[in-house]
Design a protein around this motif. Structure first.
Motif, PDB file in Angstrom:
ATOM      1  N   PRO A  86       9.878   3.383  -2.488  1.00  0.00           N
ATOM      2  CA  PRO A  86       9.116   3.285  -1.240  1.00  0.00           C
ATOM      3  C   PRO A  86       8.654   1.857  -0.904  1.00  0.00           C
TER       4      PRO A  86
ATOM      5  N   THR B 163      12.202  10.581  -2.735  1.00  0.00           N
ATOM      6  CA  THR B 163      11.089  11.519  -2.590  1.00  0.00           C
ATOM      7  C   THR B 163       9.980  10.940  -1.736  1.00  0.00           C
ATOM      8  N   PHE B 164       9.653   9.671  -1.977  1.00  0.00           N
ATOM      9  CA  PHE B 164       8.474   9.113  -1.319  1.00  0.00           C
ATOM     10  C   PHE B 164       8.812   8.490   0.020  1.00  0.00           C
ATOM     11  N   ILE B 165       7.793   8.442   0.874  1.00  0.00           N
ATOM     12  CA  ILE B 165       7.971   7.726   2.122  1.00  0.00           C
ATOM     13  C   ILE B 165       7.537   6.280   1.919  1.00  0.00           C
ATOM     14  N   ARG B 166       7.853   5.461   2.871  1.00  0.00           N
ATOM     15  CA  ARG B 166       7.624   4.032   2.741  1.00  0.00           C
ATOM     16  C   ARG B 166       6.138   3.707   2.845  1.00  0.00           C
ATOM     17  N   LEU B 167       5.715   2.718   2.057  1.00  0.00           N
ATOM     18  CA  LEU B 167       4.330   2.249   2.159  1.00  0.00           C
ATOM     19  C   LEU B 167       4.213   1.255   3.300  1.00  0.00           C
ATOM     20  N   ARG B 168       2.973   0.976   3.655  1.00  0.00           N
ATOM     21  CA  ARG B 168       2.733  -0.005   4.709  1.00  0.00           C
ATOM     22  C   ARG B 168       2.443  -1.337   4.042  1.00  0.00           C
ATOM     23  N   ILE B 169       2.675  -2.438   4.724  1.00  0.00           N
ATOM     24  CA  ILE B 169       2.601  -3.745   4.058  1.00  0.00           C
ATOM     25  C   ILE B 169       1.221  -4.001   3.459  1.00  0.00           C
TER      26      ILE B 169
END
Lengths: 185, 366, 539
Positions: B238, B328-334
């Motif tokens: 992610p 599985t995971f969605i992307r984190l934000r910066i």
């Protein structure tokens, strides 16, 4: 799909005849075959999804129809990395210059597939003042997939036709991209 | 503990025999030169083959996670030739030169990325006696070499003269430099545990037990932190903010086409392999077989499996773990990515280093 | 107090029209005063401006304002006209309802009516160098050739102010400063859900301002309707919001039936209601898939499509269409239900109830998801009403706006269901509204599926339908908000003006408010959580 099941074999056979008339040697044509095999089995799509057809294209990627099986797996969102410009949905007058620009940005070899009635002729919006009546007026189209929107099976048929078409190309020799020679002064 | 099995693994005799055979027919300098060329070709070939395997694996693994089949038409059953077809396609694709870009830097960037990746790739310990680059500070060299990649990414973003690539490059710069810290500290703690910074030394120090088990729970925590930081280093989900398809269309390599794009694509997968490879080197004993104390029969059987198989097995296991995480995971934000590193991961890794030193000083490790 | 008396006391000598909808005709001079009084009325504030419909009445241009009260849900239509065609001016109501800013831009774009006091009088759908205003009856369709030059967008907007002595002054407002870092998101972008273009000013990663540029899929459906007979107009509604195809067409059919006095059978009502709800589940599953995809999650995307495919199959069996069904007809539906319909729907509901936990396990409970959605992109209740952000977006902000509850149609007054309302107004609430609505829709279907009465599925109608003169409107709760049909008939076999209320236009307009100060990744997530469909915005 089996060869006999395609409905436009005579068209392709004529094309082959025409190309063979130009003649290239065996080694080069074998290499051509290899490259064409690679290209036709790795058609990365670049989407210009404007309306309904784009949603049906999404189902094509989803589990039931799973286009990854055939090598259409990757959809790139940058025109530099796509192979085929899939125009999914109506192209309006405001969008037309942008579509042209996207086509210009694609890296060679590039192909265009017009999906849906709207892109082919304007479809139900033919009488509108703001709809382009067929994208082939602006960019060269390789395959037309009619429907409103086409079924996923129709998408497959169209994309396989594109694969067949790619297989006939010549990487060496350049007969396909024959342009009129500039007149020498 | 009986370490005689180590000799079985060594391919040292083979390599020295080759070297001597060459020296007997030509001057030594020429022999070394030929060997270097051969090794170089082998590395590049291995690099390409592994990339193909990894891409194929990724497609099949993600298809399995997504209730799909994945490639299965191209090249007979299982779609084995799908990735070679992609490679052929990319090789013959046009390389676009942008009008308003910094041409030198634009062309240089993909080579820098691939160079960094190959440099750290050649440090991997494949087998006993099969280390290509092995020096006494080898692991620090890997850290240094892999950091060159970020320069390539920054250059790619900058030289493309595009707003999306710029955002992507700055993101990846901020992220990779931050996570490098955690990664470095965790590597240091493993160096403390193994008492050496040489890669072959680290592997051999695990002959009597993998570092993962030697360092108690702290080593396991270190393994987790390494995986997180390594994932971020490899720019994979992610933490794939630099590419962030849905936000930046294709991130820092938006403007690259053809082979140049292929280099980025290859490097991405190989960085995954390198991260996993060093995870298995540092924590899972590299090419060391699995030994369970007391079960001599079992250990003897394990010894018959060649080291290179062990290495690949462990590495691909870690690769699979990382793929599982990605799909599985969605992307984190910066901002979340940076907060996570500086507020949680960094202090944790410092704590791990201190505890590891304490453990080592008081002799509490196995 | 009756609404008619109220307006009569506000504006003496006001005229009322009662063919179809109740319309109060108010002169332009006193229009703003009357609108303001209605907007801030003590007992029954008309605080929700449903739509502004620009009109061309030959001699004059003008607009119809459809108002609704969010407390009593009473509705009223105001009509006002310009003095002439050459220099049409109307007072802006953008200071009363925020949504008027963008709706008045639409009226300006199509009819050339300039609204004095509106801070943003740019074109919205057509190119900025477009000549003429296409919805005027005297517009020459050949006057604009396909222009392949790239469009240049102005960074300033114009505001017109009418002075007391009748002169018109202009004032410029700056959208983007010359040194702003403006990024184009769209029109070809993976997560704008179609051909929407957002011009985003960034400060590092932080969004400073969002300026939506619409019209990349403006197909002129409303203008085309004016030359089509009533049964022909139906086909185009499906292509508006293709994920609410049934509901949009349902609204138009109801409007025509109501105006022409056609009674439909009970069976047709059942079929329509069930189909509407199936379509809603379909759309919300797609919403889920797109939201997770836009946030970088690939695997949950496939979950949504897996179940959606089952609905598409059910629909295809009965209607013959997967995405666009063309099923509703004037007088009922096109074909009778497939014999397997009931069985398959029940199977689907059983399957869906058993599998929805997977959706929540992989996405809802994930810590990354909650940190990325909770408290992000907050839209207050007041803003939601003022922007006219209906549907799930409004209900997530605490505005109970479900048309099915407040203006029941079909069989919604006979079934028992809960209106899902959250109060947080953030992206997470918008997401949860949709997920809960899937469950409610299944509840509705379960109540209806076993009780479908026998009978005609379609009442025979004449091929050419004439609708008596008047203004008619109906609204339905489409998958993403209130979809309404506003029809003005002059007694012909074709509509004089047929306008659709876009569910997405107010949402796109509200993006700027919701996204300011958030990160660029949030912009994408907020856009996905608002769930707009672009062809429905551009029409």
């Amino acid at each position: 799909m089996k060869y006999e099941e395609f409905k436009n074999n005579d068209y392709l056979e004529n094309m082959v005849k025409e190309l063979q008339a130009n003649g290239v040697n065996v080694a080069v044509s074998k290499l051509d075959d290899l490259i064409n095999w690679g290209r036709s089995n790795s058609v990365w799509s670049f989407l210009l999804g404007t309306s309904c057809c784009a949603i049906e294209f999404m189902t094509l990627g989803a589990a039931r129809y799973d286009m990854a099986r055939f090598g259409f797996e990757v959809t790139r969102n940058s025109p530099r990395q796509g192979d085929v410009l899939l125009v999914l949905g109506t192209i309006t007058n405001k969008m037309a210059p942008l579509m042209k620009r996207l086509y210009d940005q694609l890296a060679e070899p590039k192909y265009v597939v017009a999906v849906g009635g709207c892109t082919i002729s304007g479809g139900p919006f033919k009488k509108s003042y703001h709809v382009v009546k067929g994208i082939d007026k602006i960019v060269p189209v390789d395959v037309y997939i009619p429907g409103c929107p086409p079924r996923p099976e129709a998408f497959y048929y169209g994309l396989m036709q594109l694969q067949r078409k790619i297989k006939l190309e010549h990487f060496f020799g350049g007969v396909n991209r024959k342009q009129p020679k500039p007149i020498e002064e | 503990m009986n370490t005689s099995f180590l000799d079985y693994y060594s391919i040292q005799p083979v390599t020295s025999w080759i070297h001597e055979a060459l020296c007997s027919v030509m001057p030594e300098a020429l022999a070394i030169f030929i060997e270097c060329v051969v090794i170089g070709v082998v590395i590049v070939a291995l690099y390409a083959v592994l990339a193909i395997i990894l891409i194929y694996m990724e497609r099949k693994v993600c298809a399995a996670f997504q209730c799909r089949i994945g490639p299965n038409r191209v090249g007979g059953k299982g779609g084995l030739l799908q990735v070679p077809a992609d490679v052929l396609k990319i090789l013959t694709k046009e390389i676009i030169r942008l009008k308003n870009s910094d041409h030198l830097l634009y062309d240089l960037a993909p080579y820098l990325v691939i160079l960094a990746s190959i440099l750290s790739f050649s440090c991997l310990p494949w087998n006993k006696g099969a280390h290509i680059l092995d020096m006494n500070i080898g692991i620090l060299f890997v850290l240094a070499a892999s950091s060159i990649g970020v320069v390539g990414i920054l250059l790619a973003g900058w030289a493309s003269n595009n707003k999306y690539t710029m955002i992507g490059a700055v993101r990846s710069g901020a992220m990779i430099i931050s996570y490098e810290l955690s990664l470095g500290i965790i590597v240091l703690s493993m160096v403390v545990l193994s008492e050496t910074a040489s890669i072959s030394g680290i592997v051999e120090s695990q002959a009597n037990g993998w570092n993962l088990f030697k360092g108690h729970a702290i080593a396991i925590l270190a393994f987790v932190v390494y995986l997180i930081a390594g994932n971020a280093e490899a720019n994979r989900g992610p933490f794939d903010l630099a590419e962030a398809e849905q936000e930046l269309t294709a991130g820092y390599h938006t403007e690259y086409s053809g082979l140049h794009f292929g280099f980025f694509y290859l490097a991405e997968y190989l960085n995954l392999f390198i991260t996993a490879g060093f995870a298995s080197t540092l924590f899972l004993g590299g090419w060391m077989p699995l030994h369970v104390a007391g079960l001599d029969g079992f250990n003897a059987v394990m010894d018959y499996i060649p080291g290179v198989v062990w290495f690949f097995g462990k590495t691909f296991f870690v690769v699979w773990l990382l793929m599982w995480i990605k799909w599985t995971f969605i992307r984190l934000r910066i901002d979340q990515v940076l907060v996570f590193e500086w507020k949680y991961l960094m202090p944790t890794s410092l704590l791990i280093l201190i505890l590891m030193v304490v453990l080592k000083v008081f002799g509490l490790v196995f | 107090m009756d609404i008619k008396d109220k307006i009569s006391t506000l504006v003496p000598g006001v005229e009322f029209k009662e063919q179809g909808d109740l319309i109060a005709v108010i002169p332009a001079a006193s229009f703003h005063r009357a609108a303001e009084a209605l907007r801030y009325d003590k007992e029954d504030a008309m605080d929700y401006l449903r739509d502004i419909v620009g009109m061309d009445w030959g001699e004059t241009l003008g607009a119809l304002y459809y108002l609704e009260s969010t407390t009593t849900h009473a509705r009223i239509v105001l009509r006002t006209e310009t003095a002439d065609r050459e220099n049409p001016l109307l007072p802006s109501v953008s200071d009363l309802w925020k949504t008027a800013v963008i709706k008045e831009r639409e009226a300006f774009d199509f009819f050339g009516i300039r609204f004095t006091g509106n801070p943003d009088m740019r074109r919205i759908f057509l190119r900025e160098d477009w000549v003429g205003h296409p919805f005027r009856k005297d517009y020459d369709e050949k006057s604009n050739e396909l222009n392949m030059n790239n469009e240049v967008n102005a960074d300033v907007t114009t505001e017109y102010t009418l002075k007391a002595d009748g002169t018109l002054t202009t004032e410029k407002h700056v959208v983007f400063e010359p040194d702003d870092f403006v990024v184009n998101v769209g029109p070809q972008h993976p997560s704008t859900h179609g051909a929407l273009r957002l011009r985003v000013a960034l400060d590092g990663e932080t969004v400073k301002r969002v300026d939506p540029v619409c019209g990349y899929i403006h197909r002129g459906i409303e203008k085309m309707n004016e030359s089509l007979t009533y049964p022909q107009t139906l086909a185009l509604t499906d292509r508006l919001d293709y994920l609410s195809a049934h509901q949009s067409r349902h609204a138009l059919c109801m409007c025509i039936e109501q105006a022409a006095g056609i009674e439909i059978s009970e069976r047709a009502k059942y079929i329509r209601t069930i189909m509407d709800e199936l379509q809603r589940i379909d759309s919300h599953l797609l919403f889920y898939s797109c939201l997770v995809l836009d946030m970088g999650g690939f695997t949950p995307f496939f979950y949504g499509f897996r179940e959606r495919e089952m609905i598409l199959q059910i629909m295809e069996e009965t209607t013959g269409g997967r995405l666009i069904q063309n099923y509703n007809m004037i007088g009922g539906v096109q074909a009778d239900l497939h014999p397997d319909f009931q069985k398959k729907v029940k199977e689907f509901i059983k399957h869906m109830r058993g599998i929805i936990h997977e959706y929540h396990e992989i996405f809802t409970g994930n810590v990354i998801v909650t940190t990325r959605l909770k408290g992000v992109g907050v839209l207050s209740k007041e803003d939601a009403i003022s922007f006219g952000a209906t549907g799930g977006t409004g209900r997530a902000s605490g505005w109970a706006n479900d048309v099915r509850k407040h203006h029941p149609y079909g069989l919604y007054d006979k079934v028992d269901f809960k209106e899902i309302v959250y109060t947080e107004g953030d992206s997470f609430a918008r997401y949860m509204v949709r997920m809960d609505e899937i469950m409610e829709s299944m509840k509705i279907i379960e109540q209806l599926i076993d009780n479908i009465p026998e009978g005609e599925y379609r009442v025979k109608t004449k091929p050419i339908i004439r609708i008596p003169e008047g203004n008619y409107s109906t609204s339905v709760e489409s998958s993403r908000g209130e979809f309404a049909v506003f029809l003005e008939s002059h007694g012909d076999k074709t509509p004089y003006r047929l306008h659709y209320r876009s569910t997405g236009l107010p949402l796109v307009h509200a993006l700027d408010t919701a996204c300011r100060g958030q990160k660029i990744a949030d912009l994408i997530a907020i856009g996905a959580s608002m769930d707009f469909v672009i062809p429905d915005i551009d029409r």
